[in-house]
Design an enzyme around this catalytic site. Structure first.
Site, PDB file in Angstrom:
ATOM      1  N   CYS A  69      11.767  42.774  12.220  1.00 18.37           N
ATOM      2  CA  CYS A  69      11.068  41.969  11.217  1.00 18.37           C
ATOM      3  C   CYS A  69      10.919  42.692   9.871  1.00 18.37           C
ATOM      4  CB  CYS A  69       9.723  41.505  11.774  1.00 18.37           C
ATOM      5  SG  CYS A  69       9.035  40.055  10.927  1.00 18.37           S
TER       6      CYS A  69
ATOM      7  N   GLU B  53      10.361  38.718  18.254  1.00 21.50           N
ATOM      8  CA  GLU B  53       9.463  39.885  18.225  1.00 21.50           C
ATOM      9  C   GLU B  53       8.279  39.738  19.187  1.00 21.50           C
ATOM     10  OE1 GLU B  53       7.178  42.394  14.638  1.00 21.50           O
ATOM     11  OE2 GLU B  53       7.994  40.387  14.268  1.00 21.50           O
TER      12      GLU B  53
ATOM     13  N   LYS C 123       8.948  49.487  16.159  1.00 21.78           N
ATOM     14  CA  LYS C 123       8.954  49.088  14.753  1.00 21.78           C
ATOM     15  C   LYS C 123       8.403  50.208  13.870  1.00 21.78           C
ATOM     16  CE  LYS C 123       7.434  45.080  11.990  1.00 21.78           C
ATOM     17  NZ  LYS C 123       6.709  43.789  12.104  1.00 21.78           N
TER      18      LYS C 123
END
Length: 282
Positions: free
Chosen positions: A142, A33, A105
């Site tokens: 994540c 990430e 994200k």
């Protein structure tokens, strides 16, 4: 991988690792990430802006050019310059150097400094030409992993392999989440995490193939293709796509026996105790 102290070092290290991955036979290289700054997130808007890079800027374009040079897909992650605040973004470049998937994200960690970032608006999937055939990929990043809806939407879009850039300790329960996402959606899940030595990370990049049962084998099988351990390195996972596609046509998970008309509460906006949080962003 562990990041270096600056973006120039991350660029050089990332390009070098991609070259090694190609030499090892990889069709796609995936980064942990926010690779451009080693997942440095701060509440200071000036620092965030200083760390952010444009999607069409030199850092990202370097990986697009390398993907074309190597004829290998690359999933590069970065803090994207964006208005009103930067985003946590993944771009996947195919072996021709074209961007086939951009994902920001969605589930930013709003209970922490990621509240300073702009969340993504949706989940996306795309067909990736690997040179050995096409595979439909999707992405979540994540904390997205902790919401079954993330992988479910990607499965409904046809994703066969879900890419998961990551930056956190991967312990038994988080690994179990990834296993569950693969199992319930009959999808491959490939996670790239920072190696041990990166703050608040411990390696254990992983891959699950999504095939829980195999003809001729009694009971359930272990879907784990790879647990990379803690050390830096390049680790390969090979997904049996023909077998996965046949499995999806015959097994009971995924979208085979769902009843979407009965799930209205899943998209209701109301939140009740004990799940009310003052820092929630809709």
């Amino acid at each position: 991988m562990c990041s270096t102290p600056d973006q120039a070092g991350n660029l050089e290290k990332g390009l070098n690792y991609c070259r090694q991955a190609k030499a090892m036979g990889a069709d796609l290289a995936l980064f942990p990430e926010m690779w451009n700054n080693g997942y440095r997130v701060t509440a200071d808007p000036a620092q965030l802006e200083a760390d952010a890079v444009p999607r069409d800027g030199a850092f990202v374009r370097a990986f697009a050019n390398l993907a074309k040079e190597l004829e290998m897909a690359i999933g590069i992650t970065f803090l994207e310059r964006f208005n009103p605040a930067p985003r946590n973004t993944l771009c996947v470049f195919d072996r021709m150097g074209d961007c086939v998937l951009t994902y920001a994200k969605v589930h930013t960690c709003d209970f922490d400094v990621e509240r300073s970032l702009t969340p993504g608006e949706d989940f996306y999937s795309a067909d990736l030409d690997t040179g050995r055939g096409s595979v439909r990929i999707g992405a979540m990043i994540c904390y997205d992993r902790e919401f079954p809806e993330s992988a479910r939407i990607l499965m409904l879009q046809g994703a066969e392999v879900i890419l998961v850039p990551n930056a956190c300790p991967m312990q038994i329960n988080r690994l179990a989440q990834l296993r569950a996402r693969a199992y319930e959606n009959m999808a491959g899940v490939a996670t790239a995490n920072y190696a041990y030595g990166q703050p608040d990370c411990n390696g254990h990049s992983s891959a699950f193939d999504g095939i829980a049962y195999r003809d001729g084998e009694g009971g359930e099988r272990d879907m784990l293709l790879l647990d990379a351990g803690e050390a830096e390195g390049i680790y390969l996972a090979s997904f049996p796509l023909a077998e996965l596609r046949a499995y999806r046509e015959n097994e009971v998970h995924g979208n085979a026996y769902r009843h979407p008309g009965k799930y209205k509460l899943l998209v209701a906006e109301e939140r009740k105790a004990p799940f009310v949080r003052a820092d929630y962003r809709g």
